[in-house]
Design an enzyme around this catalytic site. Structure first.
Site, PDB file in Angstrom:
ATOM      1  N   SER A 177      39.117 -14.991  13.561  1.00  0.00           N
ATOM      2  CA  SER A 177      40.368 -14.200  13.171  1.00  0.00           C
ATOM      3  C   SER A 177      40.845 -13.137  14.340  1.00  0.00           C
ATOM      4  O   SER A 177      40.260 -13.466  15.282  1.00  0.00           O
ATOM      5  CB  SER A 177      39.737 -13.013  11.926  1.00  0.00           C
ATOM      6  OG  SER A 177      38.912 -12.054  12.592  1.00  0.00           O
ATOM      7  N   LYS A 178      41.934 -12.484  14.277  1.00  0.00           N
ATOM      8  CA  LYS A 178      42.517 -11.691  15.211  1.00  0.00           C
ATOM      9  C   LYS A 178      41.424 -10.965  15.870  1.00  0.00           C
ATOM     10  O   LYS A 178      41.448 -10.620  17.026  1.00  0.00           O
ATOM     11  CB  LYS A 178      43.683 -10.801  14.844  1.00  0.00           C
ATOM     12  CG  LYS A 178      44.657 -11.472  14.410  1.00  0.00           C
ATOM     13  CD  LYS A 178      46.013 -10.558  14.368  1.00  0.00           C
ATOM     14  CE  LYS A 178      47.231 -11.003  14.250  1.00  0.00           C
ATOM     15  NZ  LYS A 178      48.169 -10.088  13.317  1.00  0.00           N
ATOM     16  N   ARG A 179      40.372 -10.393  15.196  1.00  0.00           N
ATOM     17  CA  ARG A 179      39.051  -9.625  15.725  1.00  0.00           C
ATOM     18  C   ARG A 179      38.541 -10.388  17.247  1.00  0.00           C
ATOM     19  O   ARG A 179      38.156  -9.622  17.825  1.00  0.00           O
ATOM     20  CB  ARG A 179      38.250  -9.447  14.770  1.00  0.00           C
ATOM     21  CG  ARG A 179      37.099  -8.693  14.896  1.00  0.00           C
ATOM     22  CD  ARG A 179      36.546  -8.600  13.365  1.00  0.00           C
ATOM     23  NE  ARG A 179      36.219  -9.622  12.682  1.00  0.00           N
ATOM     24  CZ  ARG A 179      34.910 -10.182  12.827  1.00  0.00           C
ATOM     25  NH1 ARG A 179      34.203  -9.890  13.825  1.00  0.00           N
ATOM     26  NH2 ARG A 179      34.934 -11.539  12.298  1.00  0.00           N
TER      27      ARG A 179
END
Ligand code: GLU
Length: 470
Positions: A239-241
Site C-alpha cells: 500500500s501507499k504506506r
C-alpha cells in the site's frame, strides 16, 4: 487457436504495480504465443470511475510499452449489448426479476449471520408467484444452477472446484438499470474472443459464478490464471504506506520501464536463477504455468539494482530520452551543454535512478555559488591556491577542441608530480571547484562535460577566494 488475452482494469485509481504485473503477465502470454492482447476499461461503476484514472492507466500502459492490439474498449459503451442479453435471459427464464427490498435483504443477512451462516440470497423471487405493478423497482438475478459443482483448472492455482449450493443468484442488473461487473466481464470476454483470462487473485471467487454465466450464454469458457498479490517488505498488502505503488510514481522516481518490467516479471515468475531479462527474453521464456501461487514481497533495493543495470547497459541515447524527462522535471536547462547521452555514459555507474542522475549533473549545465562544506573543509589546504594556479596554467594551454578527458588527465597527474603530492590532493580541490561537490565521476570526464570556459572560471573563482582568505 489464436491466443487472446486482455487486461481489464477498473478506472477507480491509478495503475498500481500489482495491476501492472497482471497486465505484464497477460501481455507476455499473448506475445509468447503469437497472440493478441486487448485493453478493456471496466467503467461500469459509474460513481467510482473517473476520466483521470482512465488517463493514468493508459499513460502507464504506454510508458511500460505494454501495447495492445485492440481497444481500449469501454464497458459503458456496451450497455445496450449487455441489456439485450439480459432481456433475452429474462424472456426465456435464465434470469428473473427480483423485487426484494433492501430492508428484506438486510434482515435476511442479519438472520443468516446470527445463525452463523454465510450471507446469501435465498432465492425468494426465483419461484415467487407474487404480482408486481410495472413501476415497482426490481433488479435482475441470474438463475445459478442449484445442483452439481463448478470445476476449472487455474494455470497458477491448479484445480478449483466449488459446489453450486455455495453460489447464490447473482444480481446481473441493478435496480437502476446498470449491468454488474460479473455479467459484463463474461459478455466482454466472450464477445472479444478472449481465450485466457489472466487477472488478480481477488477475482478467483468470482470465476465459478462467471463460468455458470458462460454456460448459460452457451459460450466457450476461457482458461483462467489468477495472479497472487504483491506484499510490502513487512508482509502486509502493498500500500501507499510502503512508498510508491503507482506505476507513474516509479517513472517520477527515476526508474526505467525496462527495470520495472524486469522486476515485476521476476516477482512471481522465474527461469532457473536468471534475474535479468530483456523484454524479448521475457516473451521467449514466459509461461503462465510457472507463475508462483504464493504472494511476493516487494523489494525496492532489488528494483534499484536492476534499474542501475539498465541505466548502464541500455543504449545511452535511449536512457537519455528518459533522463530528459527528469531534467525538465527538475527545471535544469540542458539546451546549452553536452548531449544527455554523454551524461548517461559518465554517471551510469554511480546512479541507481535517473532522478538522482539529473540531481547529480546539475552543475554541468548551471553555475552555483555554494561549495560543499564538509568536502571543502577536508580538501582545501594551504597549498590549494598553488595547486589550482598550476592547473589553470596548464589547462590554459589545452585548446577548446582538445578539452577531452584524455588530455586533462595528464595535467592533473603532472601537477601532482611537480608538487610531489598525491593525485587526490589535486583532483579533489579541482572537483570541488568545478562541481561544488565532493563527489562526481572522474575529474577528467567531469571537466570535459562542463567545458573549458566554465571550468577555468570556476577554478579561478575558488583559487581567488582561497588566496584572498590566506
Ligand atoms: N476490472 C477488474 C479489476 O480491475 C478486473 C476484472 C477481470 O480482470 O476480470 O479488478
Amino acid at each position: 487457436m489464436t491466443i487472446k488475452t486482455r487486461f481489464a482494469p477498473s478506472p477507480t485509481g491509478f495503475l498500481h504495480v500489482g495491476g501492472a504485473r497482471t497486465a505484464l503477465y497477460s501481455w507476455l502470454y499473448a506475445k509468447h504465443n503469437g497472440g493478441q492482447f486487448v485493453l478493456r476499461i471496466e467503467d461500469t461503476d459509474l460513481e467510482r470511475s473517473t476520466q483521470e484514472a482512465i488517463d493514468a492507466i493508459i499513460e502507464s500502459m504506454k510508458w511500460l510499452k505494454l501495447n495492445w492490439d485492440e481497444g481500449p474498449y469501454y464497458q459503458t459503451k456496451r450497455f445496450d449489448r449487455y441489456n439485450k442479453l439480459i432481456d433475452e435471459m429474462l424472456a426465456d427464464g435464465r434470469a428473473y426479476k427480483c423485487y426484494c427490498t433492501k430492508e428484506r435483504l438486510e434482515k435476511l443477512r442479519e438472520e443468516q449471520m446470527k445463525r452463523g451462516e454465510k450471507p446469501c440470497y435465498d432465492g425468494h423471487c426465483r419461484c415467487s408467484q407474487e404480482q408486481h405493478s410495472p413501476d415497482e423497482p426490481y433488479c435482475v438475478r441470474f438463475k445459478n444452477p442449484t445442483e452439481g459443482t463448478v470445476k476449472f483448472h487455474d494455470h497458477i492455482r491448479g484445480d478449483v472446484e466449488i459446489s453450486n449450493r455455495e453460489l447464490d443468484d447473482l444480481v446481473i442488473r441493478r435496480t437502476d438499470g446498470t449491468p454488474t461487473y460479473n455479467f459484463c466481464v463474461v459478455v466482454d470476454d466472450y464477445d472479444m474472443g478472449i481465450t485466457h483470462v489472466v487477472r488478480g487473485e481477488d477475482h478467483v471467487n468470482n470465476t465459478p459464478r462467471q463460468i455458470n454465466i458462460y454456460k448459460a450464454l452457451n459460450a466457450k469458457v476461457p482458461e483462467f490464471a489468477h495472479v497472487s498479490m504483491i506484499l510490502g517488505p513487512d508482509g502486509a498488502k502493498l500500500s501507499k504506506r510502503h512508498g510508491a505503488v503507482s506505476v507513474m510514481q516509479y517513472r517520477d522516481d527515476g526508474f526505467l520501464p525496462e527495470a520495472l518490467l524486469n522486476y515485476l516479471v521476476r516477482l512471481g515468475w522465474g527461469h532457473g536463477d536468471q534475474e535479468l531479462f530483456s523484454v524479448q527474453e521475457m516473451i521467449d521464456l514466459f509461461d503462465l504455468d510457472t507463475v508462483s501461487k504464493s504472494a511476493s514481497a516487494f523489494d525496492l533495493n532489488k528494483l534499484k539494482w536492476m534499474n542501475n543495470h539498465y541505466i548502464k547497459t541500455l543504449d545511452p541515447e535511449y536512457v537519455a530520452s528518459h533522463l530528459e524527462w527528469h531534467m525538465k522535471d527538475q527545471k535544469i536547462d540542458y539546451s546549452k551543454g553536452p548531449a544527455l547521452s554523454s551524461i548517461v555514459k559518465a554517471y551510469a555507474e554511480r546512479c541507481s535512478t535517473l532522478k538522482e542522475m539529473a540531481e547529480q549533473c546539475r552543475y554541468v549545465y548551471e553555475d552555483f555559488t555554494e561549495l560543499d562544506e564538509a568536502a571543502s573543509k577536508k580538501w582545501f589546504k594551504a597549498n590549494t591556491p598553488e595547486v589550482l594556479t598550476r592547473c589553470l596554467e596548464k589547462f590554459a594551454a589545452v585548446s577548446e577542441e582538445n578539452w577531452k578527458a584524455e588530455n586533462l588527465h595528464p595535467v592533473v597527474e603532472s601537477v601532482a608530480q611537480e608538487m610531489e603530492i598525491g593525485m587526490g590532493k589535486v583532483g579533489m580541490p579541482l572537483r570541488i571547484a568545478v562541481t561544488g561537490r565532493g563527489q562526481s565521476p572522474g575529474i577528467d570526464v567531469t571537466m570535459e562535460l562542463i567545458g573549458k570556459s566554465k571550468c577555468m572560471e570556476r577554478i579561478e573563482r575558488v583559487r581567488d577566494m582561497l588566496a584572498g582568505a590566506n
